[in-house]
Write a protein that holds these residues in place. Structure first.
Motif, PDB file in Angstrom:
ATOM      1  N   GLY A 133      62.808  64.866   1.950  1.00  0.00           N
ATOM      2  CA  GLY A 133      61.767  63.705   2.075  1.00  0.00           C
ATOM      3  C   GLY A 133      60.313  63.923   1.998  1.00  0.00           C
ATOM      4  O   GLY A 133      59.667  63.245   2.440  1.00  0.00           O
ATOM      5  N   LEU A 134      60.049  65.179   1.473  1.00  0.00           N
ATOM      6  CA  LEU A 134      58.681  65.736   1.525  1.00  0.00           C
ATOM      7  C   LEU A 134      58.169  65.940   0.082  1.00  0.00           C
ATOM      8  O   LEU A 134      59.130  66.565  -0.675  1.00  0.00           O
ATOM      9  CB  LEU A 134      58.659  66.892   2.243  1.00  0.00           C
ATOM     10  N   TRP A 149      53.702  65.672   1.975  1.00  0.00           N
ATOM     11  CA  TRP A 149      53.478  64.279   2.348  1.00  0.00           C
ATOM     12  C   TRP A 149      54.849  63.711   2.336  1.00  0.00           C
ATOM     13  O   TRP A 149      55.810  64.063   1.769  1.00  0.00           O
ATOM     14  CB  TRP A 149      52.608  63.692   1.288  1.00  0.00           C
ATOM     15  N   ASP A 150      54.957  62.922   3.437  1.00  0.00           N
ATOM     16  CA  ASP A 150      56.201  62.052   2.996  1.00  0.00           C
ATOM     17  C   ASP A 150      56.364  61.247   1.802  1.00  0.00           C
ATOM     18  O   ASP A 150      55.562  60.575   1.650  1.00  0.00           O
ATOM     19  CB  ASP A 150      56.355  61.211   4.397  1.00  0.00           C
ATOM     20  N   GLU A 179      58.067  58.562   1.178  1.00  0.00           N
ATOM     21  CA  GLU A 179      57.971  57.183   1.367  1.00  0.00           C
ATOM     22  C   GLU A 179      56.654  56.667   1.648  1.00  0.00           C
ATOM     23  O   GLU A 179      56.127  55.640   1.127  1.00  0.00           O
ATOM     24  CB  GLU A 179      58.837  56.778   2.217  1.00  0.00           C
ATOM     25  N   THR A 180      55.953  57.072   2.621  1.00  0.00           N
ATOM     26  CA  THR A 180      54.953  56.696   3.122  1.00  0.00           C
ATOM     27  C   THR A 180      53.599  57.367   2.881  1.00  0.00           C
ATOM     28  O   THR A 180      52.510  56.955   3.012  1.00  0.00           O
ATOM     29  CB  THR A 180      55.045  56.578   4.543  1.00  0.00           C
ATOM     30  N   ASN A 181      53.789  58.294   2.246  1.00  0.00           N
ATOM     31  CA  ASN A 181      52.592  59.420   2.037  1.00  0.00           C
ATOM     32  C   ASN A 181      51.888  59.945   3.250  1.00  0.00           C
ATOM     33  O   ASN A 181      50.717  60.448   3.395  1.00  0.00           O
ATOM     34  CB  ASN A 181      51.346  58.908   1.141  1.00  0.00           C
ATOM     35  N   GLU A 182      52.555  59.890   4.655  1.00  0.00           N
ATOM     36  CA  GLU A 182      52.060  60.626   5.462  1.00  0.00           C
ATOM     37  C   GLU A 182      51.624  62.153   5.429  1.00  0.00           C
ATOM     38  O   GLU A 182      52.653  62.803   4.957  1.00  0.00           O
ATOM     39  CB  GLU A 182      52.934  60.196   6.794  1.00  0.00           C
ATOM     40  N   LEU A 200      51.870  65.780   6.599  1.00  0.00           N
ATOM     41  CA  LEU A 200      52.642  66.460   7.564  1.00  0.00           C
ATOM     42  C   LEU A 200      52.018  67.899   7.525  1.00  0.00           C
ATOM     43  O   LEU A 200      53.192  68.752   7.374  1.00  0.00           O
ATOM     44  CB  LEU A 200      54.021  66.223   7.675  1.00  0.00           C
ATOM     45  N   GLU A 253      58.298  67.837  12.577  1.00  0.00           N
ATOM     46  CA  GLU A 253      58.813  67.303  11.782  1.00  0.00           C
ATOM     47  C   GLU A 253      59.396  67.882  10.542  1.00  0.00           C
ATOM     48  O   GLU A 253      60.423  67.573  10.128  1.00  0.00           O
ATOM     49  CB  GLU A 253      57.927  65.810  11.326  1.00  0.00           C
ATOM     50  N   VAL A 254      58.418  68.841   9.949  1.00  0.00           N
ATOM     51  CA  VAL A 254      58.567  69.594   8.850  1.00  0.00           C
ATOM     52  C   VAL A 254      59.852  70.535   9.388  1.00  0.00           C
ATOM     53  O   VAL A 254      60.898  70.471   8.585  1.00  0.00           O
ATOM     54  CB  VAL A 254      57.412  70.482   8.550  1.00  0.00           C
ATOM     55  N   ARG A 274      63.039  68.475   9.476  1.00  0.00           N
ATOM     56  CA  ARG A 274      63.727  68.305   8.383  1.00  0.00           C
ATOM     57  C   ARG A 274      64.392  69.388   7.674  1.00  0.00           C
ATOM     58  O   ARG A 274      65.418  69.202   6.900  1.00  0.00           O
ATOM     59  CB  ARG A 274      62.755  67.531   7.393  1.00  0.00           C
TER      60      ARG A 274
END
Length: 254
Positions: A170-171, A205-206, A208-211, A213, A231-232, A235
């Motif tokens: 998801g990245l 970046w995530d 889905e959200t482009n957050e 990380l 978080e990285v 995952r």
């Protein structure tokens, strides 16, 4: 605590002499820097997380035939690596417009590039790591034409593999920096991947959200740097069970 001779200290890592000839101990610090060291700070536990993340990615790359300097992780903050002659050129692979390329060309950040772009930067803190062309690299003797061909081929393979690996968790791999070195044996010379691969030198970046990380959270004062690195690691399945504990490196002797 082992007493090792410190050979080099950079912004994010320290290199000590290794236990055997031709090896080094690479120690990951919590120090964080940006904008050619103009901004400095600390991300608690970053060294532990980057050690685990880089170990995981270097191991995966070796499994598909990418030669690296990585040998094995020694503990929470250290890994054993082969001693190589670092080529003084940073390779930046860009898949999505972000950072300096967005500013230079007035491209909206987040724009997917029509093809991956490879850029070269001369490794010099004093000069601000200026962008260079292949002609500079060969003219100044930093690398040969064959070296560059090998580096480009390896960089594109790394990009293809890591893009898929990160998408799987998801990245989005926006861009990243690589360093290479010359590894000498008695009768051969090989270009190998060196340094590290972590949120320090990758934009992640995530999907889905482009957050963000990665270290952009530190560069842009977004906060939550430690949580982003965790978080990285989570995952990728390499978050240390005991958390990002502190561990001092070998006591240096001059």
């Amino acid at each position: 605590m082992a007493r090792r001779r410190k050979l080099y200290e950079g912004k994010a890592k320290v290199l000590y002499e290794g236990p055997e000839p031709g090896t080094l101990i690479q120690y990951f610090k919590d120090d964080a820097t940006a904008f050619n060291n103009e901004k400095q700070g600390t991300i608690t536990g970053k060294g532990v997380l980057n050690n685990r993340i880089s170990e995981h990615l270097m191991t995966k790359l070796a499994e598909i035939g990418i030669p690296t300097h990585f040998v094995r992780r020694l503990n929470m903050r250290e890994q054993l690596v082969r001693e190589v002659e670092i080529i003084p050129v940073e390779i930046v692979v860009r898949n999505v417009a972000a950072g300096s390329i967005a500013k230079r060309f007035g491209i909206e950040e987040g724009t997917v590039l029509p093809r991956s772009i490879i850029e070269y930067y001369y490794k010099s803190d004093e000069l601000g790591d200026p962008m260079v062309a292949e002609e500079h690299i060969t003219a100044f003797g930093w690398a040969t034409t064959q070296d560059i061909d090998d580096i480009i081929a390896l960089s594109l393979r790394v990009n293809d593999f890591l893009t898929g690996l990160f998408i799987g968790v998801g990245l989005r791999l926006v861009d990243f920096k690589l360093e290479f070195g010359r590894y000498y044996t008695e009768d051969t010379l090989q270009i190998v991947l060196a340094d590290e691969i972590s949120p320090d030198n990758c934009r992640l970046w995530d999907v889905e959200t482009n957050e963000k990380l990665d270290k952009d959270r530190f560069r842009r004062d977004l906060g939550g740097e430690r949580e982003a690195y965790q978080e990285v690691a989570r995952r990728l399945g390499v978050l240390p069970e005991a958390g990002p504990m502190d561990l001092k490196g070998p006591k240096a002797i001059q």
